[in-house]
Design a protein around this motif. Structure first.
Motif, PDB file in Angstrom:
ATOM      1  N   GLY A 253      35.479  42.967  18.026  1.00  0.00           N
ATOM      2  CA  GLY A 253      34.646  42.219  17.088  1.00  0.00           C
ATOM      3  C   GLY A 253      33.560  41.442  17.805  1.00  0.00           C
ATOM      4  N   ARG A 254      33.930  40.823  18.920  1.00  0.00           N
ATOM      5  CA  ARG A 254      32.944  40.087  19.713  1.00  0.00           C
ATOM      6  C   ARG A 254      31.885  41.042  20.278  1.00  0.00           C
ATOM      7  NH1 ARG A 254      29.753  35.971  20.317  1.00  0.00           N
ATOM      8  NH2 ARG A 254      29.368  35.401  22.483  1.00  0.00           N
ATOM      9  N   PHE A 255      32.331  42.216  20.742  1.00  0.00           N
ATOM     10  CA  PHE A 255      31.396  43.217  21.259  1.00  0.00           C
ATOM     11  C   PHE A 255      30.402  43.653  20.172  1.00  0.00           C
ATOM     12  CE2 PHE A 255      30.390  47.764  21.452  1.00  0.00           C
ATOM     13  CZ  PHE A 255      29.673  47.817  22.637  1.00  0.00           C
ATOM     14  N   LEU A 259      26.393  43.482  20.221  1.00  0.00           N
ATOM     15  CA  LEU A 259      25.616  44.708  20.041  1.00  0.00           C
ATOM     16  C   LEU A 259      24.561  44.528  18.943  1.00  0.00           C
ATOM     17  CD1 LEU A 259      25.510  47.596  21.186  1.00  0.00           C
ATOM     18  CD2 LEU A 259      27.028  48.293  19.324  1.00  0.00           C
ATOM     19  N   PHE A 260      24.948  43.861  17.869  1.00  0.00           N
ATOM     20  CA  PHE A 260      23.975  43.594  16.800  1.00  0.00           C
ATOM     21  C   PHE A 260      22.838  42.700  17.301  1.00  0.00           C
ATOM     22  CE2 PHE A 260      27.307  44.541  13.374  1.00  0.00           C
ATOM     23  CZ  PHE A 260      26.711  45.763  13.060  1.00  0.00           C
ATOM     24  N   ALA A 261      23.182  41.710  18.135  1.00  0.00           N
ATOM     25  CA  ALA A 261      22.156  40.818  18.679  1.00  0.00           C
ATOM     26  C   ALA A 261      21.187  41.591  19.562  1.00  0.00           C
ATOM     27  CB  ALA A 261      22.814  39.688  19.466  1.00  0.00           C
ATOM     28  N   LEU A 262      21.691  42.486  20.376  1.00  0.00           N
ATOM     29  CA  LEU A 262      20.818  43.306  21.225  1.00  0.00           C
ATOM     30  C   LEU A 262      19.981  44.263  20.377  1.00  0.00           C
ATOM     31  CD1 LEU A 262      23.228  44.148  24.183  1.00  0.00           C
ATOM     32  CD2 LEU A 262      21.199  42.703  24.271  1.00  0.00           C
ATOM     33  N   ARG A 267      14.684  45.748  18.294  1.00  0.00           N
ATOM     34  CA  ARG A 267      13.867  46.034  17.113  1.00  0.00           C
ATOM     35  C   ARG A 267      12.672  45.084  17.014  1.00  0.00           C
ATOM     36  NH1 ARG A 267      17.486  45.372  13.450  1.00  0.00           N
ATOM     37  NH2 ARG A 267      18.125  47.547  13.275  1.00  0.00           N
ATOM     38  N   THR A 268      12.872  43.810  17.378  1.00  0.00           N
ATOM     39  CA  THR A 268      11.812  42.805  17.219  1.00  0.00           C
ATOM     40  C   THR A 268      11.024  42.573  18.499  1.00  0.00           C
ATOM     41  OG1 THR A 268      13.428  41.031  17.681  1.00  0.00           O
ATOM     42  CG2 THR A 268      13.042  41.627  15.363  1.00  0.00           C
ATOM     43  N   GLY A 269      11.294  43.385  19.525  1.00  0.00           N
ATOM     44  CA  GLY A 269      10.505  43.306  20.755  1.00  0.00           C
ATOM     45  C   GLY A 269      10.718  42.051  21.568  1.00  0.00           C
ATOM     46  N   GLN A 270      11.939  41.499  21.564  1.00  0.00           N
ATOM     47  CA  GLN A 270      12.218  40.265  22.308  1.00  0.00           C
ATOM     48  C   GLN A 270      12.569  40.585  23.767  1.00  0.00           C
ATOM     49  OE1 GLN A 270      14.945  37.627  20.164  1.00  0.00           O
ATOM     50  NE2 GLN A 270      14.374  38.646  18.250  1.00  0.00           N
ATOM     51  N   GLY A 271      11.541  40.894  24.538  1.00  0.00           N
ATOM     52  CA  GLY A 271      11.735  41.298  25.924  1.00  0.00           C
ATOM     53  C   GLY A 271      12.368  40.226  26.786  1.00  0.00           C
ATOM     54  N   ASP A 272      12.000  38.979  26.604  1.00  0.00           N
ATOM     55  CA  ASP A 272      12.567  37.892  27.407  1.00  0.00           C
ATOM     56  C   ASP A 272      14.064  37.752  27.172  1.00  0.00           C
ATOM     57  OD1 ASP A 272      10.087  37.383  28.437  1.00  0.00           O
ATOM     58  OD2 ASP A 272       9.678  35.633  27.153  1.00  0.00           O
ATOM     59  N   GLU A 273      14.475  37.891  25.908  1.00  0.00           N
ATOM     60  CA  GLU A 273      15.900  37.794  25.576  1.00  0.00           C
ATOM     61  C   GLU A 273      16.688  38.924  26.229  1.00  0.00           C
ATOM     62  OE1 GLU A 273      18.779  37.898  21.630  1.00  0.00           O
ATOM     63  OE2 GLU A 273      16.729  37.100  21.441  1.00  0.00           O
ATOM     64  N   LEU A 274      16.145  40.135  26.191  1.00  0.00           N
ATOM     65  CA  LEU A 274      16.816  41.271  26.835  1.00  0.00           C
ATOM     66  C   LEU A 274      16.906  41.060  28.342  1.00  0.00           C
ATOM     67  CD1 LEU A 274      15.120  44.210  24.884  1.00  0.00           C
ATOM     68  CD2 LEU A 274      17.513  43.486  24.691  1.00  0.00           C
TER      69      LEU A 274
END
Length: 308
Positions: A253-255, A259-262, A267-274
């Motif tokens: 469940g935690r995984f 996975l949804f957050a990634l 999808r939203t192009g958050q390169g810094d977060e990745l």
């Protein structure tokens, strides 16, 4: 010459772990005699042919007779039945242990069958390959790997210390752990990663726009490692997931949340977060290498130890 720790060791099940134990015991002179058995007549015949143990017998009960250490090296789902079979044949003062990767379920199914005067001390060596069967073992499997010992309440400290010396004699590092914590830790480090590997290989099989030939021919290192993990024994892993259900589902469940957050970040192009996420996870990999539990080699150090 050093005296053996146990006069007679019985291995019930003769796959990778038990076979490696037999060879590691011989290397260190830990057992006076090693007796082995397996459910399959073919496995018993191969073990006898290659001299894996000193004596191969037909039944678990016969193997346990007169042994001062009995090792359950069968799938977790079969351990309760095997314990019931061997219980009348366990010698007073003997130690009964196992090598299963789930501990709470093993304790619940095995402990009720253990006679008074027999020391039941669950254990779990954190070592293995994708290979199985009596020809797959090798003496170095446990070298510098961890073996977790999970004593039940009331366990004789001397018997626990003796089993600890036994695993150390086979090359392992040893720690004690509570059964429920063990199952949670293993869900993180082994069980869920295996489930993810099985799933990814299944996705590749179902994705008909990518042919089987392309999957095999163009496999990069990541997918190769997924296939290595997914080649592990299906009976063993079926039993692991069914007997460590709660911890597996908690970590899965935690995984899924991660996975949804990634997925959202991509999808939203958050390169810094990745970048930040991958930097944190990279540090864990470096920690594993620094702890001596793997290497930086592309084959993760397994090539020299591969067995068929």
């Amino acid at each position: 010459m050093k005296s053996p720790l146990y006069d007679r060791v019985a291995l019930i099940g003769l796959g990778l772990i038990a076979g490696s134990m037999a060879l590691a015991m011989r290397r260190a002179g830990l057992a006076g005699e090693i007796v082995g058995t397996a459910r399959s007549a073919e496995t018993r015949a191969v073990a006898a042919e290659i001299g894996l143990v000193d004596r191969v017998v037909e039944t678990a009960a016969e193997a346990a007779e007169g042994a001062d250490l009995v090792v359950l090296a069968v799938p977790v789902g079969a351990m309760g039945a095997v314990a019931a079979e061997i219980a009348p044949h366990l010698a007073p003062g003997a130690t009964l242990t196992d090598v299963g990767s789930v501990k709470r379920a093993v304790i619940e199914t095995v402990a009720p069958h253990v006679p008074e005067g027999v020391h039941f001390i669950p254990a779990h060596p954190l070592a293995g390959t994708e290979h199985s069967g009596p020809r797959s073992g090798f003496a170095e499997l446990f070298d510098n790997r961890w073996s977790l010992i999970v004593p039940v309440p009331g366990t004789d400290p001397a018997a626990t210390a003796r089993l600890k010396r036994f695993w150390e004699g086979m090359g392992a590092n040893v720690e004690e752990m509570d059964p429920d914590h063990h199952d949670l830790v293993l869900a993180v480090t082994s069980h869920v990663p295996h489930l993810i590997a099985y799933t990814m290989v299944g996705v590749a099989d179902d994705l008909r726009r990518v042919t089987d030939g392309e999957v095999i021919k163009y496999s990069a290192a990541g997918f190769r490692d997924f296939t290595r993990i997914a080649a592990s024994d299906p009976t063993m892993w079926r039993d692991v997931f069914l007997t460590n259900k709660e911890a597996t589902l908690e970590i899965l469940g935690r995984f899924t949340e991660e996975l949804f957050a990634l997925q959202r970040a991509i999808r939203t192009g958050q390169g810094d977060e990745l970048f930040d996420y991958f930097t944190r996870t990279r540090a864990i990999r470096r920690g594993i290498i620094e702890a001596g539990q793997d290497t930086e080699a592309p084959d993760f150090g397994r090539g020299a130890k591969a067995r068929t």
